[in-house]
Scaffold this motif. Structure first.
Motif, PDB file in Angstrom:
ATOM      1  N   ILE A 153       6.473   5.136  13.304  1.00  0.00           N
ATOM      2  CA  ILE A 153       7.657   5.793  13.858  1.00  0.00           C
ATOM      3  C   ILE A 153       7.631   7.285  13.531  1.00  0.00           C
ATOM      4  CG2 ILE A 153      10.181   5.928  13.783  1.00  0.00           C
ATOM      5  CD1 ILE A 153      10.096   2.852  13.062  1.00  0.00           C
ATOM      6  N   ARG A 154       7.355   7.609  12.275  1.00  0.00           N
ATOM      7  CA  ARG A 154       7.337   9.018  11.847  1.00  0.00           C
ATOM      8  C   ARG A 154       6.310   9.835  12.619  1.00  0.00           C
ATOM      9  NH1 ARG A 154       7.273   7.080   6.684  1.00  0.00           N
ATOM     10  NH2 ARG A 154       5.045   7.504   6.521  1.00  0.00           N
ATOM     11  N   GLU A 155       5.111   9.265  12.768  1.00  0.00           N
ATOM     12  CA  GLU A 155       4.016  10.009  13.387  1.00  0.00           C
ATOM     13  C   GLU A 155       3.925   9.813  14.894  1.00  0.00           C
ATOM     14  OE1 GLU A 155       0.431   9.198  11.201  1.00  0.00           O
ATOM     15  OE2 GLU A 155       1.294  10.003   9.332  1.00  0.00           O
ATOM     16  N   ARG A 156       4.785   8.916  15.422  1.00  0.00           N
ATOM     17  CA  ARG A 156       4.806   8.637  16.857  1.00  0.00           C
ATOM     18  C   ARG A 156       3.421   8.220  17.338  1.00  0.00           C
ATOM     19  NH1 ARG A 156       9.287  10.495  14.580  1.00  0.00           N
ATOM     20  NH2 ARG A 156      10.803  11.533  15.896  1.00  0.00           N
ATOM     21  N   SER A 157       2.744   7.391  16.517  1.00  0.00           N
ATOM     22  CA  SER A 157       1.408   6.929  16.897  1.00  0.00           C
ATOM     23  C   SER A 157       1.108   5.588  16.236  1.00  0.00           C
ATOM     24  CB  SER A 157       0.346   7.947  16.492  1.00  0.00           C
ATOM     25  OG  SER A 157       0.257   8.039  15.086  1.00  0.00           O
ATOM     26  N   CYS A 158       0.219   4.848  16.873  1.00  0.00           N
ATOM     27  CA  CYS A 158      -0.263   3.584  16.318  1.00  0.00           C
ATOM     28  C   CYS A 158      -1.459   3.877  15.426  1.00  0.00           C
ATOM     29  CB  CYS A 158      -0.714   2.648  17.444  1.00  0.00           C
ATOM     30  SG  CYS A 158       0.610   2.089  18.512  1.00  0.00           S
ATOM     31  N   PRO A 159      -1.685   3.020  14.427  1.00  0.00           N
ATOM     32  CA  PRO A 159      -2.915   3.207  13.648  1.00  0.00           C
ATOM     33  C   PRO A 159      -4.114   3.085  14.587  1.00  0.00           C
ATOM     34  CG  PRO A 159      -1.506   1.532  12.635  1.00  0.00           C
ATOM     35  CD  PRO A 159      -0.915   1.871  13.970  1.00  0.00           C
ATOM     36  N   ALA A 160      -5.032   4.001  14.468  1.00  0.00           N
ATOM     37  CA  ALA A 160      -6.235   3.973  15.302  1.00  0.00           C
ATOM     38  C   ALA A 160      -7.448   4.093  14.387  1.00  0.00           C
ATOM     39  CB  ALA A 160      -6.196   5.104  16.326  1.00  0.00           C
ATOM     40  N   PRO A 161      -7.733   3.022  13.670  1.00  0.00           N
ATOM     41  CA  PRO A 161      -8.846   3.101  12.725  1.00  0.00           C
ATOM     42  C   PRO A 161     -10.190   3.263  13.427  1.00  0.00           C
ATOM     43  CG  PRO A 161      -8.014   0.846  12.867  1.00  0.00           C
ATOM     44  CD  PRO A 161      -7.106   1.703  13.696  1.00  0.00           C
ATOM     45  N   ASP A 162     -11.038   4.109  12.856  1.00  0.00           N
ATOM     46  CA  ASP A 162     -12.393   4.259  13.389  1.00  0.00           C
ATOM     47  C   ASP A 162     -13.181   2.979  13.173  1.00  0.00           C
ATOM     48  OD1 ASP A 162     -11.932   6.902  14.124  1.00  0.00           O
ATOM     49  OD2 ASP A 162     -12.555   7.667  12.172  1.00  0.00           O
ATOM     50  N   ASN A 163     -12.869   2.306  12.068  1.00  0.00           N
ATOM     51  CA  ASN A 163     -13.573   1.078  11.723  1.00  0.00           C
ATOM     52  C   ASN A 163     -12.526   0.021  11.389  1.00  0.00           C
ATOM     53  OD1 ASN A 163     -14.761  -1.011  10.118  1.00  0.00           O
ATOM     54  ND2 ASN A 163     -16.550   0.304   9.844  1.00  0.00           N
ATOM     55  N   LEU A 164     -12.303  -0.915  12.307  1.00  0.00           N
ATOM     56  CA  LEU A 164     -11.266  -1.928  12.133  1.00  0.00           C
ATOM     57  C   LEU A 164     -11.521  -2.785  10.901  1.00  0.00           C
ATOM     58  CD1 LEU A 164      -8.672  -3.224  13.151  1.00  0.00           C
ATOM     59  CD2 LEU A 164     -10.074  -4.690  14.615  1.00  0.00           C
ATOM     60  N   GLU A 165     -12.772  -3.157  10.666  1.00  0.00           N
ATOM     61  CA  GLU A 165     -13.080  -3.988   9.498  1.00  0.00           C
ATOM     62  C   GLU A 165     -12.709  -3.281   8.205  1.00  0.00           C
ATOM     63  OE1 GLU A 165     -16.972  -5.750   9.401  1.00  0.00           O
ATOM     64  OE2 GLU A 165     -16.859  -6.265  11.527  1.00  0.00           O
ATOM     65  N   SER A 166     -12.993  -1.998   8.133  1.00  0.00           N
ATOM     66  CA  SER A 166     -12.656  -1.220   6.939  1.00  0.00           C
ATOM     67  C   SER A 166     -11.141  -1.122   6.771  1.00  0.00           C
ATOM     68  CB  SER A 166     -13.272   0.178   7.059  1.00  0.00           C
ATOM     69  OG  SER A 166     -12.843   0.995   6.003  1.00  0.00           O
ATOM     70  N   TRP A 167     -10.437  -0.905   7.888  1.00  0.00           N
ATOM     71  CA  TRP A 167      -8.976  -0.810   7.844  1.00  0.00           C
ATOM     72  C   TRP A 167      -8.363  -2.122   7.370  1.00  0.00           C
ATOM     73  CZ3 TRP A 167      -4.594  -2.842  10.302  1.00  0.00           C
ATOM     74  CH2 TRP A 167      -3.425  -2.080  10.190  1.00  0.00           C
ATOM     75  N   LEU A 168      -8.866  -3.232   7.901  1.00  0.00           N
ATOM     76  CA  LEU A 168      -8.361  -4.549   7.495  1.00  0.00           C
ATOM     77  C   LEU A 168      -8.699  -4.844   6.034  1.00  0.00           C
ATOM     78  CD1 LEU A 168      -9.181  -6.608  10.711  1.00  0.00           C
ATOM     79  CD2 LEU A 168      -6.922  -5.864   9.918  1.00  0.00           C
ATOM     80  N   ALA A 169      -9.869  -4.427   5.586  1.00  0.00           N
ATOM     81  CA  ALA A 169     -10.251  -4.628   4.182  1.00  0.00           C
ATOM     82  C   ALA A 169      -9.317  -3.845   3.263  1.00  0.00           C
ATOM     83  CB  ALA A 169     -11.697  -4.204   3.964  1.00  0.00           C
ATOM     84  N   LYS A 170      -8.933  -2.654   3.687  1.00  0.00           N
ATOM     85  CA  LYS A 170      -7.989  -1.855   2.885  1.00  0.00           C
ATOM     86  C   LYS A 170      -6.638  -2.560   2.803  1.00  0.00           C
ATOM     87  CE  LYS A 170      -5.751   2.609   2.499  1.00  0.00           C
ATOM     88  NZ  LYS A 170      -5.357   3.826   3.165  1.00  0.00           N
ATOM     89  N   ARG A 171      -6.138  -3.101   3.925  1.00  0.00           N
ATOM     90  CA  ARG A 171      -4.866  -3.834   3.915  1.00  0.00           C
ATOM     91  C   ARG A 171      -4.975  -5.050   2.992  1.00  0.00           C
ATOM     92  NH1 ARG A 171      -4.241   0.085   6.725  1.00  0.00           N
ATOM     93  NH2 ARG A 171      -3.633   0.834   4.715  1.00  0.00           N
ATOM     94  N   GLU A 172      -6.105  -5.764   3.057  1.00  0.00           N
ATOM     95  CA  GLU A 172      -6.287  -6.934   2.206  1.00  0.00           C
ATOM     96  C   GLU A 172      -6.272  -6.542   0.729  1.00  0.00           C
ATOM     97  OE1 GLU A 172      -9.457 -10.535   1.324  1.00  0.00           O
ATOM     98  OE2 GLU A 172      -9.623  -9.414   3.195  1.00  0.00           O
TER      99      GLU A 172
END
Length: 160
Positions: A59-78
């Motif tokens: 909401i603040r940034e008016r953008s969706c997360p757009a990870p360059d590497n989805l696996e890395s992004w998901l690993a960070k969330r995990e």
């Protein structure tokens, strides 16, 4: 009640609903899972708590997360989810994230409510949907907590 106020109300009300249900998870069941690959109540709570801040950022940034590497992004969330190890920490992170959502919603201008956020991956998400994610997400995952309670034979109906 206007759209922003409605979403703020829903974010708080559904956070409180989730936390009321979660309060009935016994300490000895916080990390219990029905199968080796299932999430525990604490892990579900951590997921909800952490993603509340993600929604605030959208909401603040008016953008969706757009990870360059989805696996890395998901690993960070995990890793973030598994780093939360207590009921109290999960609740603190959840309340903090909800406060962030409320503050982010207050930054929206009326004309921004009708916009769509570009994912950078070929799809968009209406701002109206993003505005309601915190409340919807908490309610969605409260059902998982209810299911886990039935797995350990807690058939009580908790209404308050």
């Amino acid at each position: 009640m206007d759209r922003i106020e409605h979403c703020k109300h829903e974010a708080v009300a559904n956070m409180e609903f989730f936390l009321r249900n979660f309060a009935h998870v016994p300490d000895d069941k916080l990390t219990w899972t029905p199968t080796a690959n299932s999430k525990s109540a604490l892990r579900i709570g951590a997921h909800v708590a952490i993603h509340t801040s993600v929604f605030a950022k959208m909401i603040r940034e008016r953008s969706c997360p757009a990870p360059d590497n989805l696996e890395s992004w998901l690993a960070k969330r995990e890793a973030e989810e598994t780093s939360i190890t207590t009921r109290e920490e999960m609740e603190r992170v959840f309340r903090q994230g909800t406060t962030e959502v409320l503050e982010a919603l207050d930054t929206l201008q009326p004309e921004e409510i009708a916009t769509e956020l570009d994912s950078g991956q070929g799809w968009t998400m209406p701002m109206t949907q993003v505005m309601g994610l915190a409340g919807w997400h908490a309610t969605l995952h409260a059902g998982q907590i209810d299911y886990l309670q039935t797995c350990w034979n807690d058939q009580e109906i908790y209404v308050g």
